[in-house]
Design an enzyme around this catalytic site. Structure first.
Site, PDB file in Angstrom:
ATOM      1  N   LYS A  67       0.852  -1.189   0.000  1.00  0.00           N
ATOM      2  CA  LYS A  67       0.000   0.000   0.000  1.00  0.00           C
ATOM      3  C   LYS A  67       0.891   1.244   0.000  1.00  0.00           C
ATOM      4  O   LYS A  67       1.925   1.271   0.680  1.00  0.00           O
ATOM      5  CB  LYS A  67      -0.900  -0.013   1.241  1.00  0.00           C
ATOM      6  CG  LYS A  67      -1.959   1.077   1.281  1.00  0.00           C
ATOM      7  CD  LYS A  67      -2.834   0.932   2.520  1.00  0.00           C
ATOM      8  CE  LYS A  67      -3.901   2.010   2.621  1.00  0.00           C
ATOM      9  NZ  LYS A  67      -4.710   1.861   3.851  1.00  0.00           N
ATOM     10  N   SER A 100      -9.585   2.037   3.085  1.00  0.00           N
ATOM     11  CA  SER A 100      -8.719   2.752   2.174  1.00  0.00           C
ATOM     12  C   SER A 100      -7.720   1.867   1.437  1.00  0.00           C
ATOM     13  O   SER A 100      -7.118   2.319   0.463  1.00  0.00           O
ATOM     14  CB  SER A 100      -7.944   3.821   2.951  1.00  0.00           C
ATOM     15  OG  SER A 100      -7.076   3.198   3.885  1.00  0.00           O
ATOM     16  N   SER A 153      -9.686  -0.309   7.351  1.00  0.00           N
ATOM     17  CA  SER A 153      -9.168  -0.117   6.000  1.00  0.00           C
ATOM     18  C   SER A 153      -8.534  -1.346   5.353  1.00  0.00           C
ATOM     19  O   SER A 153      -8.227  -1.318   4.161  1.00  0.00           O
ATOM     20  CB  SER A 153      -8.150   1.028   5.984  1.00  0.00           C
ATOM     21  OG  SER A 153      -8.823   2.256   5.951  1.00  0.00           O
TER      22      SER A 153
END
Lengths: 465, 465
Positions: A67, A142, A166
């Protein structure tokens, strides 16, 4: 193929690293233009070239997606923000260092809501990511890029971060496994802070075993993170397989099956309970009455911390700088241009919550609620071993569907309470609602990852049978 | 009208590394931006880890002041934007400081005065702006250097008291070995609050920021008191204000009127766990405490028989006190050692001793044994101190060893009598001064090395035979 299966094939020389990289990139060519899971990809040729050098390492040079709010020296780290466009960190995040030490390679940096603030990956300065199951829908967020990459077969596994859900929520919406460890289990060194007291590094994977494998590599004490727990490394894949779950008592909070939940979702919850009972576990209804207060408490605490954590993007030392006549003007112009709407909204909210005269009413109260929620979980875990429920109230929604921030925030209602309490939790595929993946969440007490993974592993098998 | 003064003092701790990273802390004279790392530069993903030594040093100060150490104190973030503050917040202690209460007793004209301490806490320093014609440059070397802030109660009643209190505090800090506390180098910085009270009623408070010399403290406070007294005596009100101090022009500089509502939005630093101090650690720090200056002063009086005044002078600098004790041990007579150190050595004392303690002790021993005359000893000491040469080598090379051998003196005396028969005859005729003339002749011949006492005895013997 799962990460574990791929490793076995490599070990048995049925496959070479080059084959794996080539097939992943073939998939990327097919799906990525539509999905947009990655902000930046590594050079596949370079990954292939390290086959020999890494062949004796546990992960044999396999690429793992990261990420883009975890720092990497190989590729820029942008946090999905214009303010860090092209930013090259001087150090790797500890989780990345550990993956590399185990022989993994950074496959690329995945898309996310700017600074991990969001639940749909629509709030990225570099465009939205789409759900591989239905490109009209969001992948959640996210860590939407990480979830979509794994779900689309573009990545074998990915690291994400879970502040309020997330990792779990996008895993649920994309139909894969998402694991959030106990706060402090995995070092936050190199995790670009959103809300320091809530941020965790988690894993997005195709199977529970894959998630356990990656966790085993990235977990463990790190002297560079003062909140890292002083615990030795541990192999979480060791005790996954058990005949049954007879020793476990599972609690189903009635607040996690609210009246608004769709009949299809309710049907799935019933099915999960039945599967657990068939595995020998006892399922009991419990109550976590403070659940509804988690959302306001979470948004106050996380936004307050974010308002301080994001103060450093002032244009003085790195990242975007918009010139200004005076210092203060330069800073204001930089921050105005660098941050997106959602980030600004949260900075404003957090700044307000900490302001003189409002602190006690907002931040102070939210912290007290947080303590009560943690105590409520502690009390519940006196009665049950694990807590069961849906990961998110609905399956993936359409892009642009949740324009109102509050309705977006509500998609995290089931992941926020455990995040506030710092508990480990996992989302696994729990079936389909309206033809879309629907996630099953298990929550464990602090440091209860082993029990959590064992139950998830058994349920995964039972539900896919 | 009474002058009421309270001080806020920042002390730079002399730790090897910074408060939250491993960068070297002694930034003085270092090239700008060479003592930095991702932590003190506030790079994304970097995290603070507290320096144990800094905590230990701060505790020494707390113990010396008799403050109550909080077993569980907490770090907080103080939020504000400034280019020399890389994170956009300063890590400090606000809600629960390291220690509260305590006092410092200092001497004013030989009389004991006490100032109560309100609190003492640890915090990090910010960087520095360097203003050039082309704009401001920033040097981050000082970022994260450990400070202890000491806040006094408003117990000082005159500018001179503030100066003497600060001097005493500097002496204490130096004896504790926690700071060099040099005001010129910014290792000791002082903000002062002053108000005038009339008929027991407290007046308006003015603040003077960044005082960095003892003289400056006294002058600035005197100026501020004067500036308040005039309007008050005319029955006018005083405006609340914050001033800077121009040392060269001796003027207060108005920085802002009234208390501009600075809202620092303090909240607990989520990157750090509370500072839990175990009884074992506290005991260990207490054990390692150096002797406190006031205890040492009493010991100097009782052990060496020094006057309180002499002891006070020797204790102004711990290095001077240590030096004295070494000389005293070498000589075996504390008072004699003190006489030499105070009347001879002190005037050559720069940053440190002009001659090694061992050499001075040896010199004093030779004087006491009659081997070197006091006059010659002082002269050699001066040459050694100013020429930077070894005292003992000088002593040898100058052949200053006193001639005190009986036979040699007898021979020299006979020679003198033979060379000056008239003087001998004068003496025998009852002219006592003639003996002095003969002593002088021998002294001249030996360049002052003859033991004058023994020589005159021998001359007397020879002349009356």
């Amino acid at each position: 193929m799962s990460l574990t299966e791929t490793l076995t094939a490599l070990n048995q020389k049925e496959l070479a690293l080059a084959d794996v990289v080539a097939s992943l990139w073939k998939r990327i060519e097919e799906r990525e233009p539509e999905i947009h899971a990655f902000i930046r990809l590594a050079d596949p040729e370079a990954l292939m070239r390290r086959e020999e050098a890494l062949s004796s390492q546990p992960l044999r040079g396999l690429p793992i997606a990261i990420k883009d709010n975890l720092t990497t020296v190989d590729l820029p780290t942008t946090c999905g923000s214009k303010s860090l466009s092209g930013f090259r960190p001087p150090f790797d995040a500890t989780c990345v260092t550990r993956l590399k030490a185990a022989g993994a390679q950074v496959q690329g940096k995945t898309n996310l809501d700017e600074f991990a603030m969001g639940s749909s990956t629509e709030h990225s300065a570099f465009g939205s990511t789409r759900n591989p199951c239905d490109p009209d829908r969001v992948p959640g967020g996210s860590s939407g890029g990480s979830a979509a990459a794994v779900a689309a077969g573009e990545a074998l596994a990915a690291l994400g971060t879970d502040t309020g859900g997330s990792v779990r929520q996008p895993a649920a919406l994309c139909g894969i496994v998402g694991l959030r460890p106990t706060y402090g289990r995995v070092s936050r060194w190199g995790l670009v802070a959103f809300a320091s007291s809530l941020d965790t590094v988690g894993v997005l994977a195709r199977t529970v075993r894959d998630a356990a494998l990656v966790l085993s590599i990235i977990a463990g004490h790190d002297p560079k993170d003062a909140t890292s727990l002083p615990l030795p490394p541990h192999d979480y894949t060791e005790n996954l397989e058990t005949k049954d779950l007879q020793d476990l008592k599972i609690g189903l909070p009635r607040e996690y099956v609210p009246p608004g939940l769709s009949p299809a979702a309710r049907g799935l919850v019933d099915r999960w309970c039945q599967a657990l009972q068939e595995l020998g576990a006892e399922v009991v209804e419990i109550s976590l009455p403070l659940t509804e207060y988690a959302l306001p408490a979470y948004y106050l605490v996380s936004s307050a911390e974010a308002s301080a954590n994001l103060a450093r993007y002032d244009g003085v030392r790195y990242g975007l700088r918009v010139p200004g006549e005076l210092m203060a003007e330069m800073m204001a112009a930089t921050r105005t241009a660098g941050f997106g709407r959602e980030v600004k909204r949260r900075i404003m909210l957090g700044t307000f919550a900490l302001s003189a005269g409002y602190y006690d009413q907002y931040y102070g109260k939210a912290q007290r609620v947080r303590t009560l929620i943690a105590r409520e979980f502690e009390a519940a875990f006196q009665e049950v071993d694990l807590i069961l429920g849906p990961t998110s109230p609905t399956p993936a929604f359409r892009l642009g569907e949740k324009a109102d921030p509050l309705s977006m925030y509500l998609s995290d209602v089931f992941t926020l309470p455990s995040a506030l309490a710092g508990l480990p939790a996992i989302s696994i595929p729990g079936g389909e609602v309206e033809g879309l993946p629907f996630g099953l969440q298990l929550i464990a007490p602090r440091l209860g990852e082993e029990k959590l993974l064992r139950a998830a592993y058994a349920l995964e098998a039972a539900l896919s049978a | 009208m009474d002058v009421i003064i309270g001080l806020e003092i920042h002390v730079q701790l002399a730790t090897r590394t910074k408060l939250f990273c491993r960068c070297r802390a002694d930034y003085f004279a270092a090239e700008p931006n060479t003592l930095t790392c991702p932590v003190c530069l506030g790079m994304p993903g970097a995290l603070p880890v507290p320096n144990r030594k800094a905590v230990e040093y701060a505790l020494r100060v707390a113990f010396a002041l008799g403050s109550e150490v909080q077993p569980r104190s907490q770090f907080d973030r103080k939020n504000y934007f400034y280019p020399d503050l890389p994170k956009g917040y300063q890590i400090t202690q606000r809600a629960v400081p390291l220690a509260v209460g305590g006092e410092l007793v200092y001497l004013l004209d030989g009389e004991e005065r006490r100032v109560r301490i309100r609190e003492l806490h640890i915090e990090e320093d910010a960087g520095k702006l360097i203003h050039t014609p082309d704009g401001a440059l920033v040097d981050m070397n000082r970022c994260g250097v450990p400070l202890v802030e000491i806040v006094t109660e408003p117990d000082l009643r005159a500018p001179r008291e503030a100066r003497e209190f600060l001097r005493a505090l500097r002496t204490l800090l130096r004896h504790l070995g926690v700071s060099n506390a040099d005001m010129e180098k910014g290792e000791l910085r002082c903000d002062a609050n002053l108000s005038l009270s009339q008929d027991g009623e407290l007046g308006t408070k003015v603040e003077i920021k960044n005082l960095n010399s003892f003289r400056g403290v006294e002058r600035a406070l005197a100026k501020a008191a004067q500036a308040q007294a005039e309007p008050l005596s005319r029955g006018e009100r005083v405006m609340q204000a914050t001033y800077g101090w121009d040392e060269t022009r001796g003027e207060l500089l108005l920085q802002r009127q009234k208390e501009e509502a600075h809202d620092y939005r303090y909240f607990p630093e989520p990157d750090l766990v509370p500072l839990e101090l175990s009884p074992e650690f506290l005991a260990q720090v207490k054990e390692g405490m150096p002797e406190l200056p006031w205890a040492r002063r009493d010991r100097f009086v009782s052990q060496y028989g020094l006057s309180a005044r002499d002891a006070e002078v020797l204790l102004a600098e711990p290095t001077l006190a240590d030096y004295f004790e070494q000389v005293a041990a070498g000589v075996g007579d504390g008072r004699e050692a003190a006489n030499w150190v105070l009347s001879e050595v002190l005037r050559y004392w720069r940053e440190g001793p002009p001659v090694p303690a061992g050499e001075l002790a040896e010199l004093i021993r030779r004087v006491r044994a009659g081997r070197v005359s006091r006059t010659n000893a002082k002269q050699v000491l001066e040459e050694a101190a100013e020429g930077g040469r070894s005292l003992l080598e000088l002593l040898e090379s100058r052949a200053l060893e006193q001639v005190s051998d009986e036979e040699e003196l007898r021979r020299l005396a006979r020679e003198a009598i033979a060379a000056h028969p008239q003087a001998a005859a004068d003496f025998r005729a009852g002219k006592a001064q003639a003996l002095g003339f003969l002593v002088g002749q021998v002294m001249r011949a030996t360049r002052g090395r003859a033991d004058a006492k023994k020589l005159s005895q021998i001359l007397r013997e020879l002349l009356t035979e």
